[in-house]
Motif scaffolding. Structure first.
Motif, mmCIF file in Angstrom:
data_model
loop_
_atom_site.group_PDB
_atom_site.id
_atom_site.type_symbol
_atom_site.label_atom_id
_atom_site.label_comp_id
_atom_site.label_asym_id
_atom_site.label_seq_id
_atom_site.Cartn_x
_atom_site.Cartn_y
_atom_site.Cartn_z
ATOM 1 N N ARG A 136 -9.036 -1.038 -4.127
ATOM 2 C CA ARG A 136 -8.587 0.152 -4.848
ATOM 3 C C ARG A 136 -9.086 1.419 -4.161
ATOM 4 N NH1 ARG A 136 -9.164 -1.032 -11.331
ATOM 5 N NH2 ARG A 136 -8.281 -3.128 -11.329
ATOM 6 N N ARG A 137 -10.312 1.364 -3.667
ATOM 7 C CA ARG A 137 -10.840 2.538 -2.975
ATOM 8 C C ARG A 137 -10.106 2.796 -1.665
ATOM 9 N NH1 ARG A 137 -15.676 -0.013 -4.665
ATOM 10 N NH2 ARG A 137 -16.531 1.006 -6.518
ATOM 11 N N GLU A 138 -9.528 1.749 -1.096
ATOM 12 C CA GLU A 138 -8.764 1.927 0.132
ATOM 13 C C GLU A 138 -7.541 2.802 -0.082
ATOM 14 O OE1 GLU A 138 -7.674 -1.722 1.909
ATOM 15 O OE2 GLU A 138 -9.726 -2.340 2.391
ATOM 16 N N VAL A 139 -7.085 2.878 -1.341
ATOM 17 C CA VAL A 139 -5.920 3.707 -1.637
ATOM 18 C C VAL A 139 -6.189 5.148 -1.240
ATOM 19 C CG1 VAL A 139 -4.454 4.595 -3.496
ATOM 20 C CG2 VAL A 139 -5.137 2.201 -3.479
ATOM 21 N N SER A 140 -7.407 5.623 -1.479
ATOM 22 C CA SER A 140 -7.751 7.006 -1.130
ATOM 23 C C SER A 140 -7.842 7.190 0.372
ATOM 24 C CB SER A 140 -9.072 7.400 -1.785
ATOM 25 O OG SER A 140 -10.133 6.633 -1.254
ATOM 26 N N TYR A 141 -8.062 6.116 1.111
ATOM 27 C CA TYR A 141 -8.245 6.230 2.557
ATOM 28 C C TYR A 141 -6.940 6.252 3.313
ATOM 29 C CZ TYR A 141 -12.918 4.829 1.111
ATOM 30 O OH TYR A 141 -14.116 4.765 0.474
ATOM 31 N N TYR A 142 -5.806 6.258 2.603
ATOM 32 C CA TYR A 142 -4.538 6.468 3.281
ATOM 33 C C TYR A 142 -4.404 7.907 3.756
ATOM 34 C CZ TYR A 142 -2.451 1.919 2.437
ATOM 35 O OH TYR A 142 -2.164 0.584 2.461
ATOM 36 N N PHE A 143 -5.345 8.746 3.340
ATOM 37 C CA PHE A 143 -5.375 10.134 3.761
ATOM 38 C C PHE A 143 -6.608 10.344 4.634
ATOM 39 C CE2 PHE A 143 -3.365 9.878 -0.381
ATOM 40 C CZ PHE A 143 -2.146 10.468 -0.113
ATOM 41 N N PRO A 144 -6.598 11.352 5.518
ATOM 42 C CA PRO A 144 -7.765 11.584 6.369
ATOM 43 C C PRO A 144 -9.026 11.825 5.554
ATOM 44 C CG PRO A 144 -5.881 12.871 7.118
ATOM 45 C CD PRO A 144 -5.489 12.261 5.796
ATOM 46 N N LEU A 145 -10.155 11.330 6.061
ATOM 47 C CA LEU A 145 -11.415 11.469 5.334
ATOM 48 C C LEU A 145 -11.815 12.930 5.185
ATOM 49 C CD1 LEU A 145 -13.717 9.879 4.048
ATOM 50 C CD2 LEU A 145 -14.873 9.877 6.266
ATOM 51 N N LYS A 146 -11.471 13.758 6.185
ATOM 52 C CA LYS A 146 -11.853 15.176 6.110
ATOM 53 C C LYS A 146 -11.161 15.875 4.935
ATOM 54 C CE LYS A 146 -8.301 16.500 9.476
ATOM 55 N NZ LYS A 146 -8.052 17.138 10.801
ATOM 56 N N THR A 147 -9.975 15.368 4.541
ATOM 57 C CA THR A 147 -9.291 15.955 3.378
ATOM 58 C C THR A 147 -10.099 15.734 2.107
ATOM 59 O OG1 THR A 147 -7.167 15.519 4.436
ATOM 60 C CG2 THR A 147 -7.134 15.966 2.070
ATOM 61 N N LEU A 148 -10.739 14.574 2.005
ATOM 62 C CA LEU A 148 -11.547 14.258 0.832
ATOM 63 C C LEU A 148 -12.736 15.194 0.719
ATOM 64 C CD1 LEU A 148 -11.762 12.134 -1.451
ATOM 65 C CD2 LEU A 148 -13.249 10.830 0.054
ATOM 66 N N TRP A 149 -13.432 15.411 1.839
ATOM 67 C CA TRP A 149 -14.648 16.223 1.795
ATOM 68 C C TRP A 149 -14.333 17.709 1.720
ATOM 69 C CZ3 TRP A 149 -18.392 13.520 0.240
ATOM 70 C CH2 TRP A 149 -18.527 12.187 0.639
ATOM 71 N N GLY B 37 0.811 -1.213 0.000
ATOM 72 C CA GLY B 37 0.000 0.000 0.000
ATOM 73 C C GLY B 37 0.843 1.261 0.000
ATOM 74 N N TRP B 38 1.871 1.269 0.846
ATOM 75 C CA TRP B 38 2.744 2.448 0.915
ATOM 76 C C TRP B 38 3.613 2.578 -0.333
ATOM 77 C CZ3 TRP B 38 1.493 5.895 4.312
ATOM 78 C CH2 TRP B 38 0.843 5.513 5.484
ATOM 79 N N LEU B 39 4.026 1.438 -0.889
ATOM 80 C CA LEU B 39 4.788 1.485 -2.143
ATOM 81 C C LEU B 39 3.922 2.035 -3.270
ATOM 82 C CD1 LEU B 39 7.325 0.850 -3.775
ATOM 83 C CD2 LEU B 39 6.473 -1.489 -4.071
ATOM 84 N N LEU C 297 -1.636 2.160 -11.794
ATOM 85 C CA LEU C 297 -0.576 1.534 -11.000
ATOM 86 C C LEU C 297 -1.106 0.422 -10.098
ATOM 87 C CD1 LEU C 297 1.512 4.694 -10.018
ATOM 88 C CD2 LEU C 297 2.135 2.904 -11.641
ATOM 89 N N CYS C 298 -2.406 0.431 -9.802
ATOM 90 C CA CYS C 298 -2.982 -0.638 -8.992
ATOM 91 C C CYS C 298 -2.860 -2.000 -9.678
ATOM 92 C CB CYS C 298 -4.455 -0.343 -8.706
ATOM 93 S SG CYS C 298 -4.726 0.802 -7.328
ATOM 94 N N HIS C 299 -2.780 -1.987 -11.013
ATOM 95 C CA HIS C 299 -2.672 -3.248 -11.747
ATOM 96 C C HIS C 299 -1.310 -3.909 -11.559
ATOM 97 C CE1 HIS C 299 -6.172 -1.461 -13.771
ATOM 98 N NE2 HIS C 299 -6.484 -2.685 -14.125
ATOM 99 N N LEU C 300 -0.354 -3.192 -10.988
ATOM 100 C CA LEU C 300 0.961 -3.786 -10.731
ATOM 101 C C LEU C 300 0.967 -4.655 -9.485
ATOM 102 C CD1 LEU C 300 3.229 -0.669 -11.453
ATOM 103 C CD2 LEU C 300 2.640 -2.528 -13.017
ATOM 104 N N PHE C 301 -0.067 -4.546 -8.674
ATOM 105 C CA PHE C 301 -0.119 -5.266 -7.410
ATOM 106 C C PHE C 301 -1.318 -6.209 -7.403
ATOM 107 C CE2 PHE C 301 1.975 -1.253 -6.711
ATOM 108 C CZ PHE C 301 3.075 -1.581 -5.922
#
Length: 221
Positions: A204-217, A22-24, A190-194
């Motif tokens: 794949r949606r979890e990739v966006s959740y590596y950041f705080p949810l408040k940043t998204l909104w 995930g971090w890579l 790039l998700c297809h590499l893993f």
């Protein structure tokens, strides 16, 4: 015992690889998105200055880079640059007067129309999903909906090219919003590499959740 040891070692390596992937992936997305953003910014500056003239020492230089080496350019007199030529100077050899002004204006508008027409043609012909900022659709995808092709490679390529053309044409738009779409396309490709993310939409949606949810909104504000 030896086989169990090998199995436990392999399981440990697999778990570490799974946790690190995930971090890579985040690192690769950041590098690719940053490289594309830099390419878009540099290209847009060059094509914007191309509407006004061209650099004699290298046509790939924009006006600022072209005049860095000019001994005539100073902080007080930044317009004095012997290495930069306007289109009227290249065509007629004149820089001042009514006709050079009209000629420069005509060529400026011609370049702007050409960039706009090319951007529209590429989007309509190759990637209709590349139009707009893409932020509302990205939020829709993160909410659980699937829009096939919206984050594909053709959308990324056409979005990158047409973003440069649209900004350079002088249209009333910016590149900050569309860069969100560009970054999401990078993440999807790039998700297809893993193996962990390749065939799992939820992962794949979890990739966006590596950041705080408040940043998204907060992107709505």
């Amino acid at each position: 015992l030896a086989s169990k040891s090998k199995e436990s070692t392999w399981a440990l390596l697999h778990s570490v690889s799974d946790a690190f992937s995930g971090w890579l992936l985040m690192l690769l997305i950041g590098l690719l998105a940053g490289a594309l953003a830099g390419l878009i910014d540099i290209s847009a500056h060059w094509m914007t200055d191309l509407k006004e003239g061209v650099c004699l020492i290298g046509f790939w230089f924009n006006r600022e880079h072209c005049c860095w080496r000019s001994p005539d350019t100073t902080y007080e007199d930044r317009d004095n640059c012997s290495e930069w030529r306007s289109w009227s100077q290249l065509i007629t050899g004149q820089a001042e007067g009514a006709f050079p002004y009209i000629l420069n204006y005509f060529i400026y508008v011609l370049w702007a129309l050409l960039f706009s027409l090319l951007a529209v043609s590429l989007v309509r012909g190759f990637a209709p999903y590349a139009c707009g900022s893409g932020i509302p659709e990205i939020k829709t995808i993160l909410s659980g909906f699937i829009i096939r092709g919206y984050l594909g490679k053709w959308t990324l390529i056409i979005k990158t090219i047409t973003l440069v053309l649209a900004v350079s044409s002088g249209l009333s738009l910016g590149k900050e919003g569309p860069l969100v779409h560009v970054a999401c396309c990078c993440g999807n490709i790039l998700c297809h590499l893993f193996t962990k993310y390749r065939k799992n939409e939820a992962k794949r949606r979890e990739v966006s959740y590596y950041f705080p949810l408040k940043t998204l909104w907060r992107s709505e504000e």
